[in-house]
Scaffold this motif. Structure first.
Motif, PDB file in Angstrom:
ATOM      1  N   SER A   1      82.517  77.938 107.775  1.00  0.00           N
ATOM      2  CA  SER A   1      82.322  78.439 106.424  1.00  0.00           C
ATOM      3  C   SER A   1      83.365  79.493 106.064  1.00  0.00           C
TER       4      SER A   1
ATOM      5  N   ASN B   1      74.349  71.127  93.857  1.00  0.00           N
ATOM      6  CA  ASN B   1      74.895  69.772  94.004  1.00  0.00           C
ATOM      7  C   ASN B   1      74.273  69.014  95.169  1.00  0.00           C
TER       8      ASN B   1
ATOM      9  N   ALA C   1      73.686  73.595 104.797  1.00  0.00           N
ATOM     10  CA  ALA C   1      74.284  73.089 103.550  1.00  0.00           C
ATOM     11  C   ALA C   1      74.338  71.567 103.615  1.00  0.00           C
TER      12      ALA C   1
ATOM     13  N   SER D   1      75.521  69.381 100.709  1.00  0.00           N
ATOM     14  CA  SER D   1      76.816  69.688 100.112  1.00  0.00           C
ATOM     15  C   SER D   1      77.817  68.554 100.319  1.00  0.00           C
TER      16      SER D   1
ATOM     17  N   LYS E   1      79.188  65.412  96.427  1.00  0.00           N
ATOM     18  CA  LYS E   1      80.460  65.908  95.912  1.00  0.00           C
ATOM     19  C   LYS E   1      80.444  66.092  94.401  1.00  0.00           C
TER      20      LYS E   1
ATOM     21  N   THR F   1      85.724  72.166  95.485  1.00  0.00           N
ATOM     22  CA  THR F   1      85.213  72.699  96.744  1.00  0.00           C
ATOM     23  C   THR F   1      84.769  74.151  96.598  1.00  0.00           C
ATOM     24  N   LEU F   2      83.841  74.554  97.456  1.00  0.00           N
ATOM     25  CA  LEU F   2      83.337  75.924  97.435  1.00  0.00           C
ATOM     26  C   LEU F   2      84.434  76.950  97.733  1.00  0.00           C
TER      27      LEU F   2
ATOM     28  N   ARG G   1      74.877  76.156  93.861  1.00  0.00           N
ATOM     29  CA  ARG G   1      74.442  75.381  95.028  1.00  0.00           C
ATOM     30  C   ARG G   1      73.459  74.278  94.636  1.00  0.00           C
TER      31      ARG G   1
ATOM     32  N   ILE H   1      78.747  74.124  91.581  1.00  0.00           N
ATOM     33  CA  ILE H   1      79.024  74.541  92.961  1.00  0.00           C
ATOM     34  C   ILE H   1      78.484  75.937  93.224  1.00  0.00           C
TER      35      ILE H   1
ATOM     36  N   LYS I   1      66.064  69.344  97.475  1.00  0.00           N
ATOM     37  CA  LYS I   1      67.119  68.577  98.128  1.00  0.00           C
ATOM     38  C   LYS I   1      66.606  67.747  99.304  1.00  0.00           C
TER      39      LYS I   1
ATOM     40  N   SER J   1      86.452  66.154 102.770  1.00  0.00           N
ATOM     41  CA  SER J   1      85.152  66.647 103.229  1.00  0.00           C
ATOM     42  C   SER J   1      84.756  65.980 104.542  1.00  0.00           C
TER      43      SER J   1
END
Length: 307
Positions: free
Chosen positions: A224, A299, A141, A144, A302, A40-41, A297, A294, A171, A118
């Motif tokens: 966030s 991804n 995001a 994400s 998951k 995870t971020l 950014r 991650i 994306k 998530s």
């Protein structure tokens, strides 16, 4: 057993794999043979920003091999997923019974770490927005681990239009494939027709554009760990509101609701309404590579570690 840890803050390069003893479960704890770990971020940020090293916790899934005193709901052989607050980047991890959730037959450990934690964050942020049927949703995001599930859950909840905000045009195809009606990029000057509510997983300098992209009376839900500042005037002039959401408050303060949301996620998964996506699976020894994905950014869904 192997465990990934670090001795000093920094980028992915500070992570190292060490050999340690298998832990013993204490009262109310489950010892899990870990099959999958969700990256995870927030954890990635803590490795870089915290002065003192922390245990790399997070979402794990696997089989129970031992239980501590007082455990009543689970026994060795059960497959579970849950949030580990201690060391989770390991072959074996200790999970509090209260944080455990059964993995249904037919679902893999990778599915579980991609879906549950998530999904709970996405579900909770959506609940905080108090959406009404037909309203439009803006998801930042959106590609994400949390965002791609929030996008789908907004649609399930009755959103009439879902706008996916992403950091890179590459994306767009991914989020459209999950049901986004429109795709905007963070650097765009205009984000199109204003939305009724926004679920923001980015924070920082993006809070201003997100707030500006809301219709009069719109609601911004910030979940966030990236911080950021909102000007009170920007709320006042449009009659807008900003709401903070933290999953830990639900997990500890409203366990019945937390469990209800977990069951909903598995029901949506079984009905193929909710499709968790996995960007990549890395070996435990390659945790640094997972953190690099991650941090960049890059991804789509998951990122998972496989012991």
């Amino acid at each position: 057993m192997r465990r990934v840890q670090y001795e000093r803050s920094g980028g992915p390069e500070v992570l190292e794999s060490v050999s340690v003893e298998v832990p013993t479960p204490g009262p109310g704890e489950l010892l899990i043979r870990v099959e999958a770990i969700g990256v995870t971020l927030p954890v990635v940020r803590k490795v870089r920003e915290q002065r003192e090293p922390i245990a790399l916790g997070g979402e794990v899934a696997g089989e129970i091999v031992a239980v501590g005193e007082g455990v009543t709901e689970y026994a060795p052989g059960y497959r579970v997923t849950g949030l580990v607050f201690g060391h989770g980047y390991a072959d074996y991890a200790l999970l509090a019974e209260a944080m455990a959730s059964p993995i249904p037959d037919g679902a893999s450990a990778v599915d579980a770490v991609a879906l549950v934690r998530s999904g709970l964050v996405a579900r909770g942020a959506l609940e905080a927005a108090n959406p009404k049927d037909g309203e439009s949703a803006l998801i930042t995001a959106a590609a994400s681990g949390v965002g791609h599930l929030a996008l789908q859950l907004a649609r399930i909840r009755g959103a009439g239009r879902v706008v996916a905000a992403v950091s890179d045009p590459s994306k767009a195809e991914f989020v459209r494939g999950l049901g986004a009606d429109e795709v905007v990029e963070y650097q765009q000057e205009s984000w199109g027709t204003p939305s009724d509510y926004a679920l923001d997983a980015v924070g920082g300098e993006l809070l201003g554009p997100v707030l500006a992209a809301l219709a009069p009376g719109g609601r911004l839900v910030a979940y966030s760990s990236g911080g950021g500042v909102i000007q009170a005037y920007d709320l006042l002039v449009g009659g807008k509101s900003a709401i903070g959401f933290q999953m830990a408050r639900i997990a500890t303060g409203q366990p019945a609701l937390y469990e209800q949301w977990r069951q909903e996620l598995w029901q949506f998964y079984a009905a193929r309404q909710l499709k968790p996506a996995v960007h990549a699976e890395f070996a435990l020894a390659d945790a640094a590579k997972a953190h690099e994905v991650i941090e960049s950014r890059g991804n789509l869904g998951k990122v998972v570690l496989i012991p």
